[in-house]
Design an enzyme around this catalytic site. Sequence first.
Site, PDB file in Angstrom:
ATOM      1  CE  LYS A 116      -1.233 -11.685   5.248  1.00 28.35           C
ATOM      2  NZ  LYS A 116      -2.156 -10.527   4.918  1.00 28.35           N
ATOM      3  NE  ARG A 144      17.084  -6.430 -10.597  1.00 27.95           N
ATOM      4  CZ  ARG A 144      17.268  -5.643 -11.777  1.00 27.95           C
ATOM      5  NH1 ARG A 144      16.304  -5.220 -12.634  1.00 27.95           N
ATOM      6  NH2 ARG A 144      18.426  -5.443 -12.121  1.00 27.95           N
ATOM      7  CE1 TYR A 164      -2.512  -5.937   6.135  1.00 26.87           C
ATOM      8  CE2 TYR A 164      -1.542  -5.018   4.457  1.00 26.87           C
ATOM      9  CZ  TYR A 164      -1.460  -5.532   5.486  1.00 26.87           C
ATOM     10  OH  TYR A 164      -0.318  -6.098   6.004  1.00 26.87           O
TER      11      TYR A 164
HETATM   12  C1  LIG Z   1      -1.710  -9.263   4.343  1.00 27.49           C
HETATM   13  C2  LIG Z   1      -2.405  -8.485   3.279  1.00 27.49           C
HETATM   14  C3  LIG Z   1      -1.791  -7.532   2.274  1.00 27.49           C
HETATM   15  C4  LIG Z   1      -0.124  -7.393   2.454  1.00 27.49           C
HETATM   16  O1  LIG Z   1       0.588  -8.417   2.231  1.00 27.49           O
HETATM   17  P1  LIG Z   1       1.952  -8.851   2.788  1.00 27.49           P
HETATM   18  O2  LIG Z   1       2.505 -10.190   2.155  1.00 27.49           O
HETATM   19  O3  LIG Z   1       1.886  -8.828   4.333  1.00 27.49           O
HETATM   20  O4  LIG Z   1       2.934  -7.735   2.201  1.00 27.49           O
HETATM   21  C5  LIG Z   1      -2.540  -7.066   1.372  1.00 27.49           C
HETATM   22  N1  LIG Z   1      -3.766  -7.318   1.546  1.00 27.49           N
HETATM   23  C6  LIG Z   1      -4.498  -8.036   2.057  1.00 27.49           C
HETATM   24  C7  LIG Z   1      -5.998  -7.977   2.311  1.00 27.49           C
HETATM   25  C8  LIG Z   1      -3.701  -8.437   3.354  1.00 27.49           C
HETATM   26  O5  LIG Z   1      -4.356  -9.332   4.237  1.00 27.49           O
END
Ligand SMILES: *Cc1c(COP(=O)(O)O)cnc(C)c1O
Length: 349
Positions: free
Chosen positions: A188, A41, A92
């Site tokens: 992303k 961890r 978001y």
């Molecule tokens: C998708 C997203 C998040 C959250 O991320 P996850 O990997 O889905 O937990 C945070 N900020 C933005 C701008 C996002 O597009």
Amino acid sequence: MKPATVAVTAGRPPHEPDRPLSEPITMASTYVATGGLEYGRYGNPTWAAFEAALGALEGGRALAFSSGMAAVTTVLDLVGHDALVVAPAHSYTGTLLQLADLESRGRLRTKLVDITDTEAVVAACEDAALVWFESPTNPALELADIQRIAEAAHAAGAYVVVDNTFATPLRQQPIALGADLVVHSATKYLAGHSDVLMGAVVAADDQLYAVLKGRRDLLGATPGTFEAWLALRGIRTLHVRLDRAEANARVLVERLTGHPALEEVRYPGFGGIISAVLAGGEEPADRLVRSTSLWVHATSLGGVESTFERRRRWKAEPATIPDGLVRLSVGIEDVEDLWADLEQALAAL
Ligand SMILES: *Cc1c(COP(=O)(O)O)cnc(C)c1O
């Protein structure tokens, strides 16, 4: 070195005979004692390679998290009880839900602002403990004057945090603009292939890095090793994918602008995300996302494949986002194929 070279080379094992060129996947819950790692961890060589690459791109020290939301939540945990967090009204939805939940439980207070109204945001910074940025915002695609607002936030003694998921370090380096912390949903653009959930925080200095590493280790918000390996593999091609998605997006913005089926086309001037507002609102927007064969109706963004969705189908999306707004995540396919698919769907509305 230039960002493209950093993306390819940072976080590699040393060039020595018989060493692999890429950091392998190290599966380990524990390590032989008295070294630097000790327990799974607290650290992992595969996370470390991902962290070295992202840290080099952002100009800070990175920490890998299990998801973007794990990173968001860990950073919000920095502020004291009842402290004020200033954030964009069009952040978001997960971030907005988390802020609302923490506020409803008396953990902190939130002031949501129009991030484009620099003077109003500067005024709101006065009592803030933390100022949160998204720029471009999701899905309104508004831009903030990060540098000017960061100065005001620091004068008030507040932390400055930028969620850099949309811009990526190749289009915006928040630490150079004054941010203390950068947050990523590595799910992303960084990982980029719609097959992994991961997050990251990048700290501008060693002290904040140590505080956040301590929080991450105690919250247990750590990623799987395979996920970290996939996200690092994604970073190796980030510049190529982003350049292509952006080039495609520019062509599509030009062709979509003024289209009779659309009321408005929003594009921040860079990146692969476009928000198109359908004339007639919800109903034609819902028909559009069901009328394509190449564009996939799916949430999330930043993958090699083109996806889109009507954002207000999510209850948490603010009512100030138009009902008929469709967010397009432009992929790296041939732009003429993408246009042909969109054009026939728009024409059929
Ligand atoms: C998708 C997203 C998040 C959250 O991320 P996850 O990997 O889905 O937990 C945070 N900020 C933005 C701008 C996002 O597009």
